[in-house]
Design an enzyme around this catalytic site. Structure first.
Site, PDB file in Angstrom:
ATOM      1  N   GLY A 183       0.805  -1.221   0.000  1.00 24.15           N
ATOM      2  CA  GLY A 183       0.000   0.000   0.000  1.00 24.15           C
ATOM      3  C   GLY A 183       0.837   1.270   0.000  1.00 24.15           C
ATOM      4  O   GLY A 183       0.336   2.344   0.322  1.00 24.15           O
ATOM      5  N   ASP A 218       3.754  -1.011 -14.087  1.00 27.24           N
ATOM      6  CA  ASP A 218       4.292  -1.709 -12.922  1.00 27.24           C
ATOM      7  C   ASP A 218       4.775  -3.118 -13.279  1.00 27.24           C
ATOM      8  O   ASP A 218       5.857  -3.543 -12.852  1.00 27.24           O
ATOM      9  CB  ASP A 218       3.241  -1.775 -11.809  1.00 27.24           C
ATOM     10  CG  ASP A 218       2.757  -0.386 -11.399  1.00 27.24           C
ATOM     11  OD1 ASP A 218       3.415   0.606 -11.761  1.00 27.24           O
ATOM     12  OD2 ASP A 218       1.719  -0.303 -10.718  1.00 27.24           O
TER      13      ASP A 218
END
Ligand code: GLA
Length: 391
Positions: free
Chosen positions: A118, A166
């Site tokens: 996160g 990513d």
């Protein structure tokens, strides 16, 4: 890690370990799903998965971070539904691999990660890519194909409509270099960074609830911009096809919010190219200014920053030896990335941590962004960081 795997699963067969890195994006934010440019760096922070086939017909996955073991008969994996659980990432990837015709056999996987969750450093892609390599257990696959499969797992199974950055950097990262990616052609090139500077990521330690829904909303706003612009210019297929000059003449066609979103994306693509050019000339101050412009644009036009990120950027810019700073990743929390002179690193770490503690009462994580290699099998097991040990 081998001992942890044996302790957890027993078995005496060959255990292999695969690694996939987290990432920090230096510039080019929210451009990937608009088929533009990004410039991420693969990090030393990474997810490691130790794997060995088993004879039980099961897929078992143990996460040291979660302290949780999950298992399924391997022949049911293709039919599993999303659970909104950390296992959605490896299961989504397993389903993509199976659908693409790869045989996924029964196996025991032990997951260890140093990518903070996160934090906007792409722990999800690190888990997807390391899981894919572990599930393939050495079977050959084209890296670009694998990046796409992992992205598709995140889009269709996890339900996050992400771009390719990513997963791509997790597979194509290179030691010592940032990677400029053209998210339309999927060509990439290694870009070396000026020797006198270093990059540090600072973690706000927050992830605001808006992160998921606002991301999807931004992708829709960009699509709306393209749709409106196409009525005037049918050759435009994505915001990638619009220059800042052309957009200035088109903004009146767009609702004000959509116009601001488009302005960010179009200017940000140009900034990536300017950043690479400035780097090649050794114009470090210009690189720094581009990072700050990027942040202001994300803050005011794209509206994906938050008070904690803005505070970290503003604090960084007040520290001697800092050249540029901006939020990195999706936003609404997570990390900033700061470019600074090597000799300023200690002062920066101490100064930014103290200011953040005083303002928010929280200790921020600070991480080196030294460019590391992309995903692969770990040859030297001594390089694997220690885990929590067996309970
Ligand atoms: C997230 C997504 C990426 C990218 C960034 C913003 O990290 O997964 O695809 O869109 O946000 O640049």
């Amino acid at each position: 890690m081998i001992a942890a795997h044996r302790g957890r699963f027993g078995g005496g067969g060959r255990i292999r370990v695969f690694r996939a890195p987290g990432r920090v994006n230096l510039i080019g934010e929210h451009t990937d799903y608009n088929l533009g440019f990004v410039m991420p760096v693969a990090l030393e922070l990474a997810t490691y998965i130790a794997t060995a086939p088993n004879a039980d017909g099961k897929l078992r996955i143990y996460s040291e971070d979660q302290g949780e073991m999950c298992e399924w008969p391997v022949d049911e994996v293709a039919r599993l539904a999303r659970r909104r659980h950390w296992t959605d990432y490896p299961i989504g990837v397993a389903q993509q691999l199976m659908a693409a015709g790869f045989a996924i056999g029964p196996a025991d996987l032990l997951v260890r990660s140093t990518v903070p969750e996160g934090a906007g450093l792409s722990s999800s892609a690190a888990l997807e890519v390391s899981a894919a390599l572990a599930l393939l257990n050495g079977s050959a696959i084209d890296r670009l194909r694998l990046a796409r499969l992992c992205q598709e797992a995140e889009r269709s199974f996890v339900g996050m409509p992400c771009g390719i950055m990513d997963q791509f950097i997790a597979l194509f990262g290179q030691t010592g270099s940032a990677i400029q990616i053209d998210c339309r052609s999927l060509e990439h090139r290694a870009v070396s960074l000026p020797g006198e500077v270093t990059f540090l990521a600072v973690n706000t330690m927050v992830k605001h609830a808006l992160a998921g829904s606002a991301y999807a909303e931004r992708t829709r706003e960009c699509a709306a911009a393209v749709e409106a612009i196409r009525r005037r210019d049918p050759l435009v297929e994505s915001l990638r096809d619009v220059t800042p000059e052309a957009l200035a003449g088109l903004e009146s066609l767009l609702p004000p919010v959509v116009a601001r979103r488009a302005r960010h994306v179009v200017a940000e693509d140009a900034r990536v190219e300017a950043f690479v050019e400035a780097g090649a000339r050794g114009d470090v101050p210009r690189m720094g200014r581009l990072m700050v412009e990027s942040h202001r644009s994300l803050q005011h036009d794209y509206e994906v920053s938050c008070p904690e990120l803005d505070f970290l950027v503003d604090t960084a810019l007040g520290i001697d030896g800092v050249i540029g700073s901006r939020m990195t990743g999706g936003g609404f929390g997570g990390c900033t990335v700061t470019m600074l002179r090597h000799e300023a690193a200690q002062r920066f770490r101490a100064g930014v941590a103290e200011a953040y503690r005083a303002r928010f009462g929280v200790e921020p994580g600070i991480y080196s962004c030294r460019p590391a290699a992309g995903a692969g099998e770990v040859e030297n097991l001594e390089n694997i960081p220690p885990g929590p040990g067996l309970p």
